[in-house]
Design an enzyme around this catalytic site. Sequence first.
Site, PDB file in Angstrom:
ATOM      1  N   GLU A  84      11.908 -15.993  -5.481  1.00 58.11           N
ATOM      2  CA  GLU A  84      13.205 -16.470  -5.972  1.00 58.11           C
ATOM      3  C   GLU A  84      13.084 -16.718  -7.462  1.00 58.11           C
ATOM      4  O   GLU A  84      12.207 -17.462  -7.910  1.00 58.11           O
ATOM      5  CB  GLU A  84      13.616 -17.770  -5.267  1.00 58.11           C
ATOM      6  CG  GLU A  84      14.113 -17.545  -3.855  1.00 58.11           C
ATOM      7  CD  GLU A  84      14.714 -18.785  -3.186  1.00 58.11           C
ATOM      8  OE1 GLU A  84      15.153 -18.682  -2.047  1.00 58.11           O
ATOM      9  OE2 GLU A  84      14.726 -19.857  -3.830  1.00 58.11           O
ATOM     10  N   ASP A 126      20.145 -29.407  -9.304  1.00 62.43           N
ATOM     11  CA  ASP A 126      18.708 -29.460  -9.532  1.00 62.43           C
ATOM     12  C   ASP A 126      18.247 -30.797 -10.062  1.00 62.43           C
ATOM     13  O   ASP A 126      18.967 -31.477 -10.789  1.00 62.43           O
ATOM     14  CB  ASP A 126      18.301 -28.348 -10.510  1.00 62.43           C
ATOM     15  CG  ASP A 126      18.302 -27.002  -9.823  1.00 62.43           C
ATOM     16  OD1 ASP A 126      17.517 -26.838  -8.870  1.00 62.43           O
ATOM     17  OD2 ASP A 126      19.082 -26.125 -10.219  1.00 62.43           O
TER      18      ASP A 126
END
Lengths: 267, 400
Positions: free
Chosen positions: A49, A60
């Site tokens: 990824e 995040d």
Amino acid sequence: MSRLASTFEELAKTGRKALIPFITAGDPTPNFTVPMMHAMVKAGVDVIELGIPFSDPMADGPVIQRASERALAHKMSLRRTLELVIEFRKTDDKTPVVLMGYLNPIEAMGYEDFANAAQRADIDGVLTVDLPPEEGSECSALLKARGIDPIFLLAPNSTDERVQKMDLAGSGYIYYVSLKGVTGAGHLNITDVENKLKQIKAHTNLPIAIGFGVKDAQTAQAIANVGDGVVIGSALISKVEANLDNPEQASKEIIELLVSIRQALDN
Amino acid sequence: MNNKYNMPDDRGHFGPYGGIFVAETLMPPIQELNEAYQRYINDPEFIAELDKDLKYYVGRPSPLYHAERWSRELGGAQIYLKREDLNHTGSHKINNTVGQALLAKRMGKTRIIAETGAGQHGVATATIAARLGLECVVYMGAVDVARQSLNVYRMKLLGAKVVAVESGSKTLKDALNEALRDWVTNVDNTFYIIGTVAGPHPYPAMVRDFQSIIGREAKEQCIEATGRLPDALVACVGGGSNAIGLFYPFIDDASVKMYGVEAAGDGVATGRHSAPLCAGRPGVLHGNRTYLMCDDDGEIIETHSISAGLDYPGVGPEHAWLKDTGRATYVNITDTEALEGFYALTRMEGIIPALESSHAMAYAMKLAPTMSKDETLIINLSGRGDKDMQTMAKREGIEL
């Protein structure tokens, strides 16, 4: 069959679990990324990824936020992320690569231009964090038409109805966010994950990769037992951050961690 | 007219704008919020409680004040000020926080979070949280913490925890990112009070509905004072909550012109501004599609404005729609011009406006002289200038 589907099928045949590292493209510098990807493949990862840096990574935690900031300081972008994958593909046409990021860079490029560019870069999947299936049908259709898997998230509070929705909208695999929180958070509960996975598996046959909060070989092993693969991101990027003046050391520590996880998963 | 304005659609779209663009963990709480909101906004008991708070706690209705001296001086339209600066806590922000906090209470949430730029929304949130006995955490960019220290102190006095956000540009957008991260982590007991008409659906519609008390009152007061509807409305636009609050009840009144005033900072041509409607492009940020300040790669650009409350790279999706359909006109005012508006109102009427509202004052100074003396112009005086005393004194070289 897509590269992702056949990778998971192959793993299932041999009873192995997918190891999926996440790194941010261009962190700490653009020329770190491609050699790191090759080294991770050598260490035994199954899918990579690759994070598209974004100025406002809302889902995040601080570690991946700072990775984005470092990459953006080097003028990294979606376009340049795709160029890195093209470079990677020159010597690796087997390892699936999934782009993970936020919608605005894709909007700015335009959905169709993005889908075409992703196809040219031989991308296997796209996970857009802030694009739920309700808003994502246009983009998903363009990707699917080019053989690229749109990958969606599920969370601890996702209802059965949403699992069914992701099953219909997504392909390749489903990314299960193992905790309520941001990437790299520290409160992962294996029993909770196990129970939730049972509920999810009742409604989808797609492989489930589990991420957010996976820090070491021990957690990875426990987590992988209940799903089809583990995603590890913040723990790898922490190695980058701890060795900003010594990228070789960062790379070495990332590989050591991945090798230890690979071994734990295969035991 | 049988084509009454009825935006957004049931998934929160204003044409191509709005919607729900969030990570999966936020989908269930957003759905829960939407269901609660749809239920209570039509519940007479909830509305009665809200109205009571708006009257006795906030101090509504706020006056519609005829600024006669300033109108004469400018030599054009009759200028009326909608005095949101006289609300409890000093701005329009409290109209919305009272509404959302009452909703939070009914939903059984015990913890309130908010983002703030200038600190007005943070103060309005901390205020209502104190009154309802709810835990309160306010996220504020580190840059804003420094330039609005008075409001930081007010929030702390009220019992809120103020978290200085050090990521990104350290202003309002980063505070919003951080509040979203908190919400994702604490979804079970936490209600996120967004302060503007942005964010994922239902926030833009919900905040608008709570703020539209401004326009409903103004319409009634204007008719009472002048016998007819106003000819033009002017309000500053950051996220756009005070502007939509004034505009919304007038959208179907085609004769009423609407002007939203964005912050041009050093000037739109310099690139150092906060004017996405005037100089940005459509994109997706903070849960909705709208006009944004971003570069060709889709990365959000840092914004600039003398006023922390307008220093935001996006704008409410309904404004994006009103712009595209031509129903409202969006203009911009530089820092320097805003200061002229600030001094003009202060000296002509004895009212010190917030720097945000000063942008609306400055545009009205351009617009009013082009209108006739029998026309009416309503400006939303969205907040008072007390919080900006340090900034202004510093600009004048005075140490307080």
